[in-house]
Scaffold this motif. Structure first.
Motif, PDB file in Angstrom:
ATOM      1  N   MET A   1      22.124  22.596  58.630  1.00  0.00           N
ATOM      2  CA  MET A   1      22.684  21.581  59.620  1.00  0.00           C
ATOM      3  C   MET A   1      23.364  22.632  60.664  1.00  0.00           C
ATOM      4  N   PHE A   2      24.297  23.391  60.472  1.00  0.00           N
ATOM      5  CA  PHE A   2      24.930  24.221  61.517  1.00  0.00           C
ATOM      6  C   PHE A   2      24.341  25.565  61.375  1.00  0.00           C
ATOM      7  N   SER A   3      23.866  26.071  62.538  1.00  0.00           N
ATOM      8  CA  SER A   3      23.261  27.254  62.575  1.00  0.00           C
ATOM      9  C   SER A   3      23.795  27.998  63.900  1.00  0.00           C
ATOM     10  N   GLY A   4      23.981  29.451  63.593  1.00  0.00           N
ATOM     11  CA  GLY A   4      24.419  29.929  64.851  1.00  0.00           C
ATOM     12  C   GLY A   4      26.035  30.095  64.939  1.00  0.00           C
ATOM     13  N   GLN A   5      26.533  29.189  65.968  1.00  0.00           N
ATOM     14  CA  GLN A   5      27.915  29.245  66.089  1.00  0.00           C
ATOM     15  C   GLN A   5      28.668  28.303  65.045  1.00  0.00           C
ATOM     16  N   LEU A   6      29.492  29.022  64.459  1.00  0.00           N
ATOM     17  CA  LEU A   6      30.157  28.116  63.208  1.00  0.00           C
ATOM     18  C   LEU A   6      31.084  27.197  63.843  1.00  0.00           C
ATOM     19  N   PRO A   7      31.356  26.051  62.973  1.00  0.00           N
ATOM     20  CA  PRO A   7      32.318  25.126  63.346  1.00  0.00           C
ATOM     21  C   PRO A   7      33.831  25.389  62.877  1.00  0.00           C
ATOM     22  N   HIS A   8      34.651  25.036  63.569  1.00  0.00           N
ATOM     23  CA  HIS A   8      35.995  25.445  63.178  1.00  0.00           C
ATOM     24  C   HIS A   8      36.360  24.643  62.054  1.00  0.00           C
ATOM     25  N   TYR A   9      35.969  23.472  61.919  1.00  0.00           N
ATOM     26  CA  TYR A   9      36.455  22.230  60.898  1.00  0.00           C
ATOM     27  C   TYR A   9      35.100  22.073  60.230  1.00  0.00           C
ATOM     28  N   VAL A  10      35.162  21.785  58.704  1.00  0.00           N
ATOM     29  CA  VAL A  10      34.224  20.978  58.091  1.00  0.00           C
ATOM     30  C   VAL A  10      34.586  19.943  57.254  1.00  0.00           C
ATOM     31  N   GLU A  11      33.644  19.219  57.025  1.00  0.00           N
ATOM     32  CA  GLU A  11      34.129  17.722  56.277  1.00  0.00           C
ATOM     33  C   GLU A  11      33.248  18.155  54.810  1.00  0.00           C
ATOM     34  N   PRO A  12      34.048  18.833  54.059  1.00  0.00           N
ATOM     35  CA  PRO A  12      33.423  19.477  52.735  1.00  0.00           C
ATOM     36  C   PRO A  12      32.512  18.208  51.750  1.00  0.00           C
ATOM     37  N   ARG A  13      33.434  17.119  51.591  1.00  0.00           N
ATOM     38  CA  ARG A  13      32.865  15.871  50.829  1.00  0.00           C
ATOM     39  C   ARG A  13      31.680  15.570  51.542  1.00  0.00           C
ATOM     40  N   LYS A  14      31.728  15.101  52.640  1.00  0.00           N
ATOM     41  CA  LYS A  14      30.567  14.611  53.590  1.00  0.00           C
ATOM     42  C   LYS A  14      29.094  15.823  53.570  1.00  0.00           C
ATOM     43  N   LEU A  15      29.519  16.739  53.703  1.00  0.00           N
ATOM     44  CA  LEU A  15      28.673  18.087  53.765  1.00  0.00           C
ATOM     45  C   LEU A  15      28.000  17.918  52.343  1.00  0.00           C
ATOM     46  N   ALA A  16      28.690  18.156  51.273  1.00  0.00           N
ATOM     47  CA  ALA A  16      28.190  18.096  49.798  1.00  0.00           C
ATOM     48  C   ALA A  16      27.350  16.778  49.593  1.00  0.00           C
ATOM     49  N   PRO A 104      34.217  23.416  35.123  1.00  0.00           N
ATOM     50  CA  PRO A 104      33.564  24.484  34.297  1.00  0.00           C
ATOM     51  C   PRO A 104      34.050  25.637  34.768  1.00  0.00           C
ATOM     52  N   GLU A 105      33.952  26.580  33.876  1.00  0.00           N
ATOM     53  CA  GLU A 105      34.330  28.207  34.189  1.00  0.00           C
ATOM     54  C   GLU A 105      33.389  28.653  35.335  1.00  0.00           C
ATOM     55  N   ARG A 106      32.259  28.368  35.836  1.00  0.00           N
ATOM     56  CA  ARG A 106      31.297  28.837  36.407  1.00  0.00           C
ATOM     57  C   ARG A 106      31.751  28.840  37.865  1.00  0.00           C
ATOM     58  N   TYR A 107      32.760  27.694  38.044  1.00  0.00           N
ATOM     59  CA  TYR A 107      33.409  27.574  39.435  1.00  0.00           C
ATOM     60  C   TYR A 107      34.620  27.883  39.699  1.00  0.00           C
ATOM     61  N   ASP A 108      34.968  28.286  40.907  1.00  0.00           N
ATOM     62  CA  ASP A 108      36.315  28.442  41.257  1.00  0.00           C
ATOM     63  C   ASP A 108      36.672  27.324  41.884  1.00  0.00           C
ATOM     64  N   PRO A 109      37.988  26.546  42.056  1.00  0.00           N
ATOM     65  CA  PRO A 109      38.297  25.511  42.710  1.00  0.00           C
ATOM     66  C   PRO A 109      38.633  25.742  44.348  1.00  0.00           C
ATOM     67  N   TRP A 110      38.143  24.846  45.067  1.00  0.00           N
ATOM     68  CA  TRP A 110      38.518  24.751  46.231  1.00  0.00           C
ATOM     69  C   TRP A 110      39.319  23.310  46.545  1.00  0.00           C
ATOM     70  N   LEU A 111      40.472  23.391  46.490  1.00  0.00           N
ATOM     71  CA  LEU A 111      41.380  22.079  46.869  1.00  0.00           C
ATOM     72  C   LEU A 111      41.361  21.595  48.276  1.00  0.00           C
ATOM     73  N   VAL A 112      40.804  20.607  48.155  1.00  0.00           N
ATOM     74  CA  VAL A 112      40.539  19.884  49.401  1.00  0.00           C
ATOM     75  C   VAL A 112      41.561  18.842  49.690  1.00  0.00           C
ATOM     76  N   THR A 113      42.441  18.897  50.669  1.00  0.00           N
ATOM     77  CA  THR A 113      43.559  18.175  51.120  1.00  0.00           C
ATOM     78  C   THR A 113      43.330  17.215  52.327  1.00  0.00           C
ATOM     79  N   ASP A 114      42.407  17.360  52.963  1.00  0.00           N
ATOM     80  CA  ASP A 114      42.116  16.489  54.047  1.00  0.00           C
ATOM     81  C   ASP A 114      40.509  16.273  54.163  1.00  0.00           C
ATOM     82  N   ASP A 115      40.125  15.481  55.174  1.00  0.00           N
ATOM     83  CA  ASP A 115      38.785  15.133  55.069  1.00  0.00           C
ATOM     84  C   ASP A 115      38.077  16.059  55.950  1.00  0.00           C
TER      85      ASP A 115
END
Length: 174
Positions: A1-16, A104-115
């Motif tokens: 999706m995003f290649s080259g210049q990185l976005p400042h913000y991501v929408e993790p739920r939508k991307l997943a 599950p133990e194989r994952y570390d959490p990423w607490l998503v607080t906003d869209d």
């Protein structure tokens, strides 16, 4: 999706949900929490992150790598040493503290607080967690002191004996 210049913000739920991919580069100077590495500010930070759903349990996850080169202080000789820092990312997106406990133990959490979440925060966290405990050269460029010679120790012991004054006082009292 995003290649080259990185976005400042991501929408993790939508991307997943869409199976998104973010790859590209930024610089260390774009990550404020890495400001202490003043000699590394122009170094590139390579990012390759995949957002998807886990095939086993449907959990939204992020995996990939974040890497850069940081100039740190060698803990042996106190000279600058260049260290490659590579973070292997394996995160599950969670929206509450309760979800963290069920991961599950194989994952570390990423607490998503906003869209929308700042990508820089994720990159900084992962690189800081991947820093070496002790930065050292393979072979230090300057010769390190190896200790005193035994003969020097004996003469230094006599000259620097803190009780020598007391011995002379004791002798003068008799």
């Amino acid at each position: 999706m995003f290649s080259g210049q990185l976005p400042h913000y991501v929408e993790p739920r939508k991307l997943a949900d869409q199976g998104g991919l973010i790859s590209g580069q930024t610089t260390v100077s774009a990550l404020p929490r890495l400001g202490d590495f003043e000699h590394s500010q122009s170094q590139p930070v390579g990012v390759a992150l995949t957002f998807e759903r886990d095939a086993d349990d449907g959990q939204r996850i992020v995996h990939g790598t974040v890497s850069t080169e940081l100039v740190m202080t060698c803990q042996r000789c106190l000279e600058p040493v260049s260290c490659t820092v590579t973070a292997e990312v394996m995160l599950a997106l969670v929206w509450s503290e309760e979800e963290i406990q069920a991961l599950p133990e194989r994952y570390d959490p990423w607490l998503v607080t906003d869209d929308k979440m700042p990508l820089a925060t994720l990159l900084e966290e992962e690189l800081l967690l991947a820093l070496p405990l002790v930065a050292t050269h393979e072979q230090c460029p300057t010769r390190l002191p190896e200790g005193d010679e035994p003969e020097d120790n004996a003469s230094a012991g006599k000259a620097d004996n803190p009780f020598a004054v007391l011995a002379s006082l004791k002798g003068s009292q008799k």
